[in-house]
Design an enzyme around this catalytic site. Sequence first.
Site, PDB file in Angstrom:
ATOM      1  N   ARG A 104     -60.308 -53.743  53.293  1.00 36.89           N
ATOM      2  CA  ARG A 104     -59.685 -52.429  53.154  1.00 36.89           C
ATOM      3  C   ARG A 104     -60.750 -51.343  53.327  1.00 36.89           C
ATOM      4  O   ARG A 104     -61.564 -51.113  52.437  1.00 36.89           O
ATOM      5  CB  ARG A 104     -59.003 -52.267  51.792  1.00 36.89           C
ATOM      6  CG  ARG A 104     -58.418 -50.859  51.607  1.00 36.89           C
ATOM      7  CD  ARG A 104     -57.356 -50.767  50.527  1.00 36.89           C
ATOM      8  NE  ARG A 104     -57.852 -50.904  49.177  1.00 36.89           N
ATOM      9  CZ  ARG A 104     -57.137 -50.629  48.081  1.00 36.89           C
ATOM     10  NH1 ARG A 104     -55.888 -50.216  48.200  1.00 36.89           N
ATOM     11  NH2 ARG A 104     -57.652 -50.802  46.881  1.00 36.89           N
ATOM     12  N   ASP A 134     -58.866 -48.746  38.775  1.00 37.55           N
ATOM     13  CA  ASP A 134     -59.565 -48.265  39.955  1.00 37.55           C
ATOM     14  C   ASP A 134     -59.194 -46.808  40.155  1.00 37.55           C
ATOM     15  O   ASP A 134     -58.622 -46.169  39.263  1.00 37.55           O
ATOM     16  CB  ASP A 134     -59.286 -49.134  41.185  1.00 37.55           C
ATOM     17  CG  ASP A 134     -57.846 -49.076  41.662  1.00 37.55           C
ATOM     18  OD1 ASP A 134     -57.064 -48.223  41.177  1.00 37.55           O
ATOM     19  OD2 ASP A 134     -57.480 -49.883  42.540  1.00 37.55           O
TER      20      ASP A 134
END
Length: 543
Positions: free
Chosen positions: A163, A447
């Site tokens: 990613r 996150d």
Amino acid sequence: MSISVSRVPQIDGAADILSDEALAFIEKLHQKFAGTRDELLAARAVRRKQYSDAKRIDFDPETAEVRNGDWKVAPAPAALTDRRVEITGPATPAKMAINALNSGAKVWLADLEDASTPKWDNVIDAVLNLSAAAKGTLSYTDAKTGKSYALRTDAPLATIVVRPRGWHMVENNVIVDGKPAVGALVDFGLHFFHNAKALAASGQGPFYYLPKMEHYLESRLWNEVFTFAQAELGIDYGTVRATMLIETIPAAFQMDEFLYELRDHAAGLNAGRWDYLFSVIKTFREAGEQFIVPDRADVAMTAPLMRAYTELLVKTCHKRGAFAMGGMAAFIPNRREPDVTAAAFEKVRADKTREANDGFDGSWVAHPDLVSTCREVFDSVLGDKPNQIDKQRPEVEVTAEQLLDVASAPGSVTEAGVRLNLYVAVAYTAVWLSGNGAVAIHNLMEDAATAEISRSQIWQQIRNKVVATDTGNTITAELVANILAEEVEHLRGEINDEARFAAYYEPAAKLIGTMVSGRDEDFADFLTTPAYELLEKEYVTKP
């Protein structure tokens, strides 16, 4: 060359990663695509204002032909046909990469975005680790303990899906034509240049997860990047496969369009639940009471707007022959609290059971100990099948009203929720500034997405003069400032390290304090944008 780097990190192999040939490839990507990227980012702000003023988003009548058409994405390569468990985490340090590859998950989402702080050393170390993993040579020895980590040989490793950063992020350490480079093109360019041929030869990629997109033209841009990159390096067209995260509210109205634009390179869509909730808040932050999101802990995936979003995702993916990937189980097991851990495992099992029964082909976990739980749930539904793309959902009909039905979400706004949001936002941002983008807070792997929800909720609550149900107090900038000061002192006591506190927590608290003001000029589209600028400042250094 009109590309330069600020420095080569003092890491073995870094000079090879930043070779003249690799930089020339990144320069070509920028010359062809950076201008379009800039235009697409500018268009986001215009559309957001339109959505907020109208208090509505709708399916685009101009792309009705795509939504109604009879087409499918390209068949999946063998390495991606079974994705029942995907573990997410950063690609640096090497120990975490090895643990993810060895976890027993089918896929490792190697995260260079929300779970990673884009310090320059981190960016290069991540590419080095991914390159070693592609060659099967990744290893690590802990200098403090002497413990060695190596890739397992007794069972398959997880397939790597990388990613890169979202389109909005820049890379200040790479300058192209006098401007900071596009973070996404740096991440993709370095990984692709060094690994595409080896991964293609082994049938293991290159595969990518694409984050934060808001419009199908952004998906089209990625398709053009893939097409160019494959041709430039002599890789067969269609070798690259990408899974797109549907983690913004505008994207929920364009799932078909996203897949169509990338159809020769598409692998599926993912329900990025936490960023999705942040996007709802961000998009409609000043649109009034009907868009006030309850405390984050109260908004489960069973809330009507979240059910509408996930069911539409499964239906759309399977209609197009693409994989539908479930959301994150962020729980971190704690051996010192067995009762808490047992209860959390049951919540994870229930969440994954809902996803598997809804038709998802797999789901995400954040910790190796959760891999077996997720796998057991999907094994019980899939049986011998690698996926359930054949599970069509013709009965699902989702309207714009259902996707935007924030008012029906259970829960309320509380002062306790404000306090928790401030704690999480400051604690996460401080650790992010120290170089670590995946942070365990209260037994949850946080996150950037959860920090984004935390700070944007408070801005929205102040702006709309929301009354807290537990205290009866109106949430004002003054109230929030007082609670923030208390939570900062709470963190000071927990950290018990004045040098570390001054280096990371004080600038984090100052940043969050500004971003939750309720004033238009203080609402940044992404927390990580101003936080990234702090990484280079003198006062954000290792104590």
